[in-house]
Design an enzyme around this catalytic site. Structure first.
Site, PDB file in Angstrom:
ATOM      1  CE  LYS A 157      -1.229  -3.648  -4.144  1.00  0.00           C
ATOM      2  NZ  LYS A 157      -1.129  -2.350  -4.753  1.00  0.00           N
TER       3      LYS A 157
HETATM    4  N1  PMP Z   1      -4.402  -0.220  -9.537  1.00  0.00           N
HETATM    5  C1  PMP Z   1      -3.159  -0.252  -9.022  1.00  0.00           C
HETATM    6  C2  PMP Z   1      -2.005  -0.139  -9.942  1.00  0.00           C
HETATM    7  C3  PMP Z   1      -2.982  -0.376  -7.624  1.00  0.00           C
HETATM    8  O1  PMP Z   1      -1.761  -0.418  -7.113  1.00  0.00           O
HETATM    9  C4  PMP Z   1      -4.115  -0.449  -6.782  1.00  0.00           C
HETATM   10  C5  PMP Z   1      -3.948  -0.551  -5.296  1.00  0.00           C
HETATM   11  N2  PMP Z   1      -3.830  -1.879  -4.869  1.00  0.00           N
HETATM   12  C6  PMP Z   1      -5.393  -0.431  -7.378  1.00  0.00           C
HETATM   13  C7  PMP Z   1      -5.493  -0.310  -8.747  1.00  0.00           C
HETATM   14  C8  PMP Z   1      -6.630  -0.612  -6.531  1.00  0.00           C
HETATM   15  O2  PMP Z   1      -6.691  -1.943  -6.112  1.00  0.00           O
HETATM   16  P1  PMP Z   1      -7.488  -2.390  -4.811  1.00  0.00           P
HETATM   17  O3  PMP Z   1      -8.843  -1.850  -4.960  1.00  0.00           O
HETATM   18  O4  PMP Z   1      -7.456  -3.868  -4.843  1.00  0.00           O
HETATM   19  O5  PMP Z   1      -6.789  -1.795  -3.656  1.00  0.00           O
END
Ligand code: PMP
Length: 306
Positions: A157
């Protein structure tokens, strides 16, 4: 959105105003930061805020930081403890969103990842919905391509990569859609601007593997577990073509922010019945019970604040 009173910054809880950055900050200029997004859910029966999978989120944060060569003296458990403390300090008794940010704090000119000083902050704010139409979103396939592992690794991220998401999200919303679906460099379905994606077709759930240029989503993992262990339905991780989505019975986004959001139209094509599908609705109900600490079997994923 009001700013919180306090934040965690470099090992201490300080006033929000005291965690300052200057114009020359490396991360602000070059996008050299990584972040997270964690939810805490208020359980009114138990008068408790349950933070969902904080150690898994902090493991991913530290992994994302590692991609940028950042090193911290914290273990994931330390960051979870700091998060619980921050929620307690504000006495939040409602749903909250936690935003950790690890960034290169040097105030210098020069793009690179080495010989820099990482800093780490965490903020927690009250939070409700991320997408207005969780029960049925109309989305578009973006003309912006998802970044890939040899551009900026999407498995982490990384702040700079969200410019890619922002291009896609803004063009989708200004064209009247609720969200977007991004294709990877192979032309396969990757994910939304800030959410992973699943489809249900002919009795099988399918989601793209991480190697299709998607984030290592924590919610994705939660849903993979719920599909296998609770719905007991088949699940495949494999590449998905755009037109498979058009023919799917159900399509939905998952993520900490969107939770589970049903996709009922893609580029003016109706998905399934045009309403939230049966499996999507089952999963959504299950998820909301799990995250609020109401399912004993999954209680260990929820960490109580008080
Ligand atoms: N893909 C992207 C590009 C994101 O920014 C997020 C949000 N964090 C997700 C998927 C979902 O990730 P998570 O379930 O860890 O929040």
């Amino acid at each position: 959105m009001p700013t919180p009173k306090k934040v965690f910054y470099n090992g201490k809880i300080v006033a929000y105003e005291d965690a300052r950055v200057g114009i020359l900050t490396h991360a602000m200029n070059y996008g050299t930061a990584v972040f997270g997004g964690i939810r805490g859910y208020w359980n009114d029966t138990e008068k408790q805020v349950f933070v969902f999978r904080p150690n898994d989120h902090y493991k991913r944060l530290l992994d994302s930081a590692k991609l940028l060569r950042m090193q911290f003296p914290y273990a994931k458990e330390d960051l979870t403890a700091a998060t619980l403390e921050l929620i307690r300090v504000h006495e939040y008794r409602e749903d909250v969103y936690v935003r950790p940010l690890a960034f290169y704090s040097d105030e210098i000119i020069g793009v690179r990842l080495h010989n820099l000083t990482p800093a780490l902050g965490i903020a927690a704010i009250p939070f409700g919905r991320y997408v207005d139409k969780e029960e049925g979103a109309h989305v578009t396939v973006s003309s912006w391509q998802r970044i890939g592992d040899n551009i900026i690794p999407p498995r982490g991220k990384i702040a700079g990569s969200y410019v890619n998401s922002a291009f896609a999200k803004t063009d989708a919303q200004l064209a009247g859609f609720d969200e977007c679906i991004m294709l990877n460099q192979q032309g396969h379905v990757a994910e939304g601007s800030a959410e992973n994606l699943f489809m249900f077709r002919n009795g099988v759930f399918v989601t793209p593997p991480i190697t299709e240029s998607v984030l290592e989503g924590i919610t994705r993992r939660t849903f993979m577990m719920l599909i296998r262990d609770e719905l007991k339905l088949p699940l495949e991780e494999r590449p998905i073509d755009r037109t498979e989505l058009f023919l799917a019975d159900e399509v939905f986004y998952v993520g900490t922010g969107v939770q589970l959001t049903a996709i009922t139209q893609i580029d003016h094509r109706t998905i399934g019945t045009g309403q939230m599908g049966v499996q999507t609705a089952r999963l959504r109900e299950l998820y909301f019970n799990v995250v609020r600490g109401k399912v004993p079997k999954y209680r260990e994923l929820c960490v109580g604040v008080y």
